[in-house]
Motif scaffolding. Structure first.
Motif, PDB file in Angstrom:
ATOM      1  N   ALA A   1      13.833 115.829  47.511  1.00 11.78           N
ATOM      2  CA  ALA A   1      13.451 117.217  47.236  1.00 11.78           C
ATOM      3  C   ALA A   1      14.285 118.214  48.035  1.00 11.78           C
ATOM      4  O   ALA A   1      14.575 119.311  47.553  1.00 11.78           O
ATOM      5  CB  ALA A   1      11.961 117.417  47.529  1.00 11.78           C
ATOM      6  N   VAL A   2      14.674 117.858  49.262  1.00 14.53           N
ATOM      7  CA  VAL A   2      15.410 118.814  50.107  1.00 14.53           C
ATOM      8  C   VAL A   2      16.918 118.656  49.989  1.00 14.53           C
ATOM      9  O   VAL A   2      17.674 119.436  50.572  1.00 14.53           O
ATOM     10  CB  VAL A   2      15.002 118.687  51.595  1.00 14.53           C
ATOM     11  CG1 VAL A   2      13.507 118.952  51.763  1.00 14.53           C
ATOM     12  CG2 VAL A   2      15.388 117.336  52.171  1.00 14.53           C
TER      13      VAL A   2
ATOM     14  N   ALA B   1       7.929 115.877  58.414  1.00 11.07           N
ATOM     15  CA  ALA B   1       9.061 115.753  59.332  1.00 11.07           C
ATOM     16  C   ALA B   1      10.369 116.048  58.611  1.00 11.07           C
ATOM     17  O   ALA B   1      11.261 116.713  59.154  1.00 11.07           O
ATOM     18  CB  ALA B   1       9.088 114.352  59.936  1.00 11.07           C
ATOM     19  N   VAL B   2      10.498 115.551  57.378  1.00 13.85           N
ATOM     20  CA  VAL B   2      11.692 115.816  56.585  1.00 13.85           C
ATOM     21  C   VAL B   2      11.836 117.313  56.323  1.00 13.85           C
ATOM     22  O   VAL B   2      12.927 117.887  56.451  1.00 13.85           O
ATOM     23  CB  VAL B   2      11.643 115.028  55.256  1.00 13.85           C
ATOM     24  CG1 VAL B   2      12.807 115.419  54.339  1.00 13.85           C
ATOM     25  CG2 VAL B   2      11.657 113.530  55.530  1.00 13.85           C
TER      26      VAL B   2
ATOM     27  N   PHE C   1       6.798 108.697  50.548  1.00  9.95           N
ATOM     28  CA  PHE C   1       6.702 110.142  50.758  1.00  9.95           C
ATOM     29  C   PHE C   1       7.963 110.676  51.434  1.00  9.95           C
ATOM     30  O   PHE C   1       8.439 111.761  51.109  1.00  9.95           O
ATOM     31  CB  PHE C   1       5.457 110.473  51.586  1.00  9.95           C
ATOM     32  CG  PHE C   1       4.177 110.249  50.832  1.00  9.95           C
ATOM     33  CD1 PHE C   1       3.638 111.252  50.039  1.00  9.95           C
ATOM     34  CD2 PHE C   1       3.518 109.032  50.909  1.00  9.95           C
ATOM     35  CE1 PHE C   1       2.463 111.052  49.329  1.00  9.95           C
ATOM     36  CE2 PHE C   1       2.343 108.818  50.198  1.00  9.95           C
ATOM     37  CZ  PHE C   1       1.823 109.827  49.402  1.00  9.95           C
ATOM     38  N   VAL C   2       8.510 109.895  52.335  1.00  7.43           N
ATOM     39  CA  VAL C   2       9.756 110.286  53.000  1.00  7.43           C
ATOM     40  C   VAL C   2      10.904 110.289  51.999  1.00  7.43           C
ATOM     41  O   VAL C   2      11.711 111.224  51.949  1.00  7.43           O
ATOM     42  CB  VAL C   2      10.057 109.334  54.175  1.00  7.43           C
ATOM     43  CG1 VAL C   2      11.452 109.598  54.749  1.00  7.43           C
ATOM     44  CG2 VAL C   2       9.001 109.482  55.259  1.00  7.43           C
TER      45      VAL C   2
ATOM     46  N   ARG D   1       2.051 112.406  41.167  1.00  2.11           N
ATOM     47  CA  ARG D   1       1.070 112.658  42.223  1.00  2.11           C
ATOM     48  C   ARG D   1       1.753 112.738  43.585  1.00  2.11           C
ATOM     49  O   ARG D   1       1.468 113.644  44.386  1.00  2.11           O
ATOM     50  CB  ARG D   1       0.015 111.542  42.218  1.00  2.11           C
ATOM     51  CG  ARG D   1      -1.038 111.678  43.307  1.00  2.11           C
ATOM     52  CD  ARG D   1      -1.929 110.454  43.355  1.00  2.11           C
ATOM     53  NE  ARG D   1      -1.174 109.246  43.602  1.00  2.11           N
ATOM     54  CZ  ARG D   1      -0.790 108.853  44.831  1.00  2.11           C
ATOM     55  NH1 ARG D   1      -1.095 109.587  45.886  1.00  2.11           N
ATOM     56  NH2 ARG D   1      -0.120 107.733  44.979  1.00  2.11           N
ATOM     57  N   VAL D   2       2.630 111.784  43.852  1.00  2.00           N
ATOM     58  CA  VAL D   2       3.367 111.791  45.121  1.00  2.00           C
ATOM     59  C   VAL D   2       4.253 113.030  45.198  1.00  2.00           C
ATOM     60  O   VAL D   2       4.320 113.710  46.226  1.00  2.00           O
ATOM     61  CB  VAL D   2       4.208 110.506  45.275  1.00  2.00           C
ATOM     62  CG1 VAL D   2       5.131 110.603  46.491  1.00  2.00           C
ATOM     63  CG2 VAL D   2       3.305 109.288  45.390  1.00  2.00           C
TER      64      VAL D   2
END
Length: 436
Positions: A229-230, A198-199, A222-223, A34-35
């Motif tokens: 992910a990036v 922001a990320v 989430f951060v 979900r996150v």
């Protein structure tokens, strides 16, 4: 929440000790599907819509309405103004801490090097800083000016040209001490953005937020998920879990000191972990009694109580040697060696983010002003990771410079190996330079 004091008591002599310890240490820093789905959607929106998406997410998550990114941008003049606004005592504390952190990290700076072989071949390594770095600073439940210093100053020492800071300001509440810390640390521009958005902005860039080469700094789930992910698009420092402390005592340190050392990490959040190890059963009892007595005196008592109940432990072991085995098994973020001769034990500690030596060295000193970085590997990753440092903001390029003679000689070896791999263009490229 129950007000009854709860903390796990373990003994290495218990038949189920290994299983209980594994369960205690288990932690996954990046959350469920979900996150992940939510983060993926936010990243995609920021990539496609840029500033428009940032303004929308800031309205939604931080309850902060802004018509343009200019309203979410703080330049160096505003940071300097914050420095003047804070109390003189706070200004002095920031400057002392910054000086100590800067001086420590100056000693970390690697240098470029070269050497020349007998045939004239020059080999070496060139060290260069990253061009632009993004620093994420938490701004939700708590604000951390110390985190600004610890992330920005090593980048500054490394020679990074531009440091971009992002910090969420829920409901428009700006922490002046955080902005003042940015000024002291040499940050020139701050965006009041937070979360995965922001990320994403730092990783891909928008019309206003410049794309960076690396993102550092702690954040919520989430951060952390967004940073993972990036990664690959940009560098990241680490995926950090909750704060941890492991204290080892020989039975001679004041139990109240040790109890408060454990609470110093437990008060961070409910998932933080505080573990105490000793081979003195009476000492374990005394520390437990001190914890129970002092816990109600804490301002963040509910948070610390929940942390201790869920993830804290007092562990009895057989002797000093077994305590050191546990240290290396746990690989803690923060390790206190609260013993008479910490220097004697130090060579046996293989896995720890930061090591605090002796009875007088509380972990809290490292968090703020001792000098070494407080951005440390968590969740056992000290087995293969190191504290944040100058080296995290630099790159190393290999240097190879052959003469005609050395290219001819090396070409013979390269040709054989390349043809063995059926890479004939490689072989022929080297062979062109071979001469008798």
């Amino acid at each position: 929440m129950s007000t009854e004091f709860e903390v796990a008591r373990l003994s290495t002599g218990d038949a189920d000790f290994a299983q209980r310890l594994d369960a205690l240490l288990a932690w996954e820093s990046v959350s469920d599907a979900r996150v992940q789905q939510s983060v993926d959607e936010i990243i995609a929106a920021v990539r496609q819509q840029g500033d428009v998406a940032l303004l929308e997410y800031t309205r939604r998550f931080d309850r902060l309405g802004a018509d343009s990114m200019a309203e979410l941008t703080l330049e160096s003049e505003r940071l300097a103004e914050a420095f003047e606004r804070i109390e003189p005592q706070q200004r002095e504390a920031l400057e002392v801490a910054a000086r100590r952190v800067r001086e420590y990290h100056q000693r970390q700076k690697p240098t470029s090097w070269q050497y020349t072989e007998a045939d004239g071949t020059v080999l070496g390594q060139q060290v260069t800083p990253l061009d632009r770095v993004g620093i994420y600073v938490p701004g939700g439940k708590a604000a951390y000016p110390s985190s600004v210093l610890m992330n920005a100053l090593p980048a500054h020492v490394a020679g990074v040209d531009e440091i971009i800071m992002v910090v969420p300001t829920p409901d428009g509440v700006v922490n002046e001490l955080v902005l003042a810390a940015a000024h002291v640390a040499g940050v020139k521009r701050v965006f009041t953005l937070g979360g995965a958005q922001a990320v994403a902005a730092l990783a891909y860039g928008t019309e206003t937020v410049p794309r960076v080469d690396k993102i550092v700094g702690p954040g919520n789930i989430f951060v952390a998920t967004a940073k993972r992910a990036v990664f690959g698009q940009v560098g990241i420092d680490m995926i950090a879990g909750p704060s941890e402390i492991l204290v080892v005592s020989d039975g001679q340190t004041d139990p109240e000191w040790l109890a408060m050392d454990l609470f110093s990490q437990a008060e961070h959040d409910e998932d933080a972990q505080a573990i105490f190890i000793s081979w003195d059963e009476a000492h374990l009892d005394a520390v437990q009694e001190a914890m129970e007595r002092l816990l109600p005196t804490l301002e963040r008592e509910p948070v610390a109580r929940a942390s201790i109940a869920a993830r804290g432990a007092l562990i009895a072991c057989r002797d000093e040697a077994e305590a050191l085995e546990l240290v290396n098994r746990i690989a803690p973020e923060h390790l206190e060696l609260s013993v008479a001769e910490p220097e004697r034990l130090l060579p046996q500690v293989r896995h720890a983010g930061a090591i605090f030596m002796g009875r007088y060295t509380s972990e809290a000193l490292g968090d703020y002003c001792a000098g070494p970085n407080h951005v440390l590997p968590t969740s056992g990753t000290a087995r293969f990771s190191s504290p944040l440092g100058v080296y995290d903001f630099q790159k190393r390029s290999s240097i190879i410079h052959c003469t005609a003679a050395s290219a001819s000689e090396l070409g013979k070896t390269a040709s054989v190996l390349a043809r063995g791999e059926s890479l004939t263009a490689h072989a022929r490229s080297a062979e062109y330079r071979i001469h008798d």
